[in-house]
Design an enzyme around this catalytic site. Structure first.
Site, short mmCIF file in Angstrom:
data_model
loop_
_atom_site.label_atom_id
_atom_site.label_comp_id
_atom_site.label_asym_id
_atom_site.label_seq_id
_atom_site.Cartn_x
_atom_site.Cartn_y
_atom_site.Cartn_z
N ARG A 60 0.83 -1.21 0.00
CA ARG A 60 0.00 0.00 0.00
C ARG A 60 0.87 1.26 0.00
O ARG A 60 0.55 2.25 -0.65
CB ARG A 60 -0.90 0.07 1.23
CG ARG A 60 -1.82 -1.05 1.48
CD ARG A 60 -3.05 -1.19 0.68
NE ARG A 60 -3.82 -2.22 1.36
CZ ARG A 60 -3.67 -3.53 1.14
NH1 ARG A 60 -2.82 -3.96 0.24
NH2 ARG A 60 -4.39 -4.41 1.81
N HIS A 64 0.57 4.37 -2.51
CA HIS A 64 0.27 5.72 -2.05
C HIS A 64 1.40 6.69 -2.40
O HIS A 64 1.16 7.87 -2.63
CB HIS A 64 0.00 5.72 -0.55
CG HIS A 64 -1.34 5.21 -0.17
ND1 HIS A 64 -2.12 5.76 0.84
CD2 HIS A 64 -2.08 4.19 -0.68
CE1 HIS A 64 -3.27 5.11 0.93
NE2 HIS A 64 -3.26 4.14 0.03
N VAL A 68 1.25 10.23 -5.53
CA VAL A 68 1.50 11.62 -5.13
C VAL A 68 2.93 11.99 -5.52
O VAL A 68 3.89 11.42 -5.00
CB VAL A 68 1.31 11.81 -3.61
CG1 VAL A 68 1.51 13.29 -3.23
CG2 VAL A 68 -0.07 11.33 -3.17
N GLY A 70 4.52 11.08 -8.00
CA GLY A 70 5.22 9.98 -8.62
C GLY A 70 5.96 9.14 -7.59
O GLY A 70 5.96 9.42 -6.40
N GLU A 83 3.28 14.02 3.81
CA GLU A 83 2.27 13.10 3.27
C GLU A 83 1.83 12.05 4.29
O GLU A 83 0.65 11.69 4.35
CB GLU A 83 2.81 12.39 2.03
CG GLU A 83 2.91 13.26 0.80
CD GLU A 83 3.57 12.54 -0.36
OE1 GLU A 83 3.36 11.32 -0.51
OE2 GLU A 83 4.31 13.20 -1.12
N ASN A 89 -3.10 8.17 4.72
CA ASN A 89 -1.82 7.51 4.96
C ASN A 89 -1.59 7.10 6.42
O ASN A 89 -0.63 6.38 6.71
CB ASN A 89 -0.67 8.41 4.50
CG ASN A 89 -0.63 8.57 3.00
OD1 ASN A 89 -1.04 7.68 2.27
ND2 ASN A 89 -0.16 9.72 2.53
N HIS A 186 -5.68 -5.73 -2.79
CA HIS A 186 -6.42 -5.90 -1.54
C HIS A 186 -6.65 -7.37 -1.22
O HIS A 186 -7.31 -7.68 -0.22
CB HIS A 186 -7.76 -5.17 -1.62
CG HIS A 186 -7.63 -3.68 -1.51
ND1 HIS A 186 -8.67 -2.81 -1.77
CD2 HIS A 186 -6.57 -2.89 -1.17
CE1 HIS A 186 -8.26 -1.56 -1.60
NE2 HIS A 186 -6.99 -1.59 -1.24
N THR A 187 -6.11 -8.26 -2.02
CA THR A 187 -6.16 -9.69 -1.69
C THR A 187 -5.38 -9.99 -0.42
O THR A 187 -5.58 -11.03 0.20
CB THR A 187 -5.60 -10.54 -2.85
OG1 THR A 187 -5.64 -11.92 -2.48
CG2 THR A 187 -4.16 -10.18 -3.17
N ASP A 237 -9.91 -9.41 2.22
CA ASP A 237 -10.20 -10.58 1.39
C ASP A 237 -10.61 -11.71 2.32
O ASP A 237 -9.79 -12.51 2.76
CB ASP A 237 -8.96 -10.97 0.57
CG ASP A 237 -9.21 -12.11 -0.40
OD1 ASP A 237 -10.37 -12.54 -0.53
OD2 ASP A 237 -8.25 -12.57 -1.04
#
Length: 321
Positions: A60, A64, A68, A70, A83, A89, A186-187, A237
């Site tokens: 993740r 994320h 933002v 790159g 951030e 976050n 998200h698995t 999941d």
């Protein structure tokens, strides 16, 4: 083993084609820091053994970061308004893994490996540790010098419609298939009750969200009572949250997506097509989720990369030089 090798070779060819002109390449550190991948991998493995939740956390975090400014490790910078202080976050985890890997790499080859590359490698290693695919990671990114919480407004949100999700991905050069594929990450991992509990009680003034399998609602209500702990974490999941596989898409088909934005991948016809292909149903040409996920990860990891004289190689990942 033969099929795995074939898939890896195909991915290698795809990566070589995709990164032309991007400024990154596989083997960027082959001379300057040849042990970079093994150092990152063993560091991630060590932390994973004591805390498996760092795997989805690092995946993740990379996502994320890339959305933002790159893929420039701006997500790692500390500061009152950086951030990592932004709402989307705050649930991220695994920052200490990147710091640990950076410390080891500075000892082995000081001033050579960027934090952005460490994060890209760690995200791949996290997928592998959860029984997902491997792929060649192009490297050569440099680290950014700007990190502002206010710049995270365009991160995908858990209530976003499919049209909004498409717009956010398209703005970064990612198409609808990339959207469905990358959300498939998200698995593995979990989310907090606060991000989906509203779907279970008085949704739009009419009980539970009708897109949820009615038989699943009581289970979720038991896990996330209406006035219970909003920070309690629930698997994204159901039944397979520690293994990287395609059951996430089966859950969407069965009305068991946890986040509203995830379940919409099935209820919207334009994204359902790709979910169906990953499941190989309705006579559609099947797509191999593992191969497509690797391809989309390479594509995402080259968003807005800083290379050459652009950016810097941070001495520590939490602060600009």
């Amino acid at each position: 083993m033969g099929m795995q090798l074939l898939a890896f070779l195909l991915l290698t060819c795809m990566v070589a084609t995709m990164v032309q002109g991007q400024g990154t390449r596989v083997g960027f550190y082959s001379s300057s820091c040849p042990r970079v991948e093994s150092i990152v991998r063993t560091t991630v493995e060590t932390h994973f053994r004591s805390n498996p939740t760092i795997a989805p956390g690092l995946l993740r975090m990379h996502f994320h970061d890339c959305f933002v400014h790159g893929c420039d490790a701006s997500i790692l910078i500390d500061g009152a308004n950086s951030e990592k202080t932004a709402g989307p976050n705050l649930p991220l985890r695994g920052f200490e893994v990147i710091d640990d890997a950076k410390s080891k790499l500075e000892a082995a080859c000081p001033g050579v490996v960027s934090c952005a590359d460490i994060l890209a490698l760690a995200a791949r290693d996290s997928v592998v540790l959860t029984r997902g695919p491997t792929w060649p990671v192009p490297t050569g990114r440099r680290d950014g010098r700007v990190s502002l919480a206010s710049d995270t407004a365009n991160l995908p949100g858990f209530t976003d419609s499919i049209d909004v999700q498409k717009q956010k991905f398209a703005a970064l050069g990612l198409n609808t298939q990339d959207l469905v594929t990358l959300v498939g990450g998200h698995t593995i991992g979990a989310t907090a009750c606060q991000f989906f509990r509203y779907r279970l009680y008085n949704f739009s003034g009419n009980g539970a969200d009708p897109s949820i399998d009615p038989a699943f609602v009581p289970q979720l209500q038991a896990l996330c009572p209406q006035n219970g702990d909003a920070s309690k974490r629930i698997a994204l999941d159901t039944g397979s949250s520690n293994t990287f596989d395609s059951t996430f898409f089966s859950n969407l088909r069965n009305g068991r997506g946890i986040l509203e934005s995830d379940q919409k991948l099935w209820t919207d016809a334009t994204t359902r097509t790709f979910v169906q292909r990953f499941l190989g149903i309705r006579g559609l040409l099947g797509l191999t989720f593992n191969v497509e996920f690797a391809r989309s990860m390479v594509k995402m990891s080259n968003i807005g990369v800083k290379t050459g004289s652009n950016g810097e190689i941070r001495k520590i990942c939490t602060a600009i030089n």
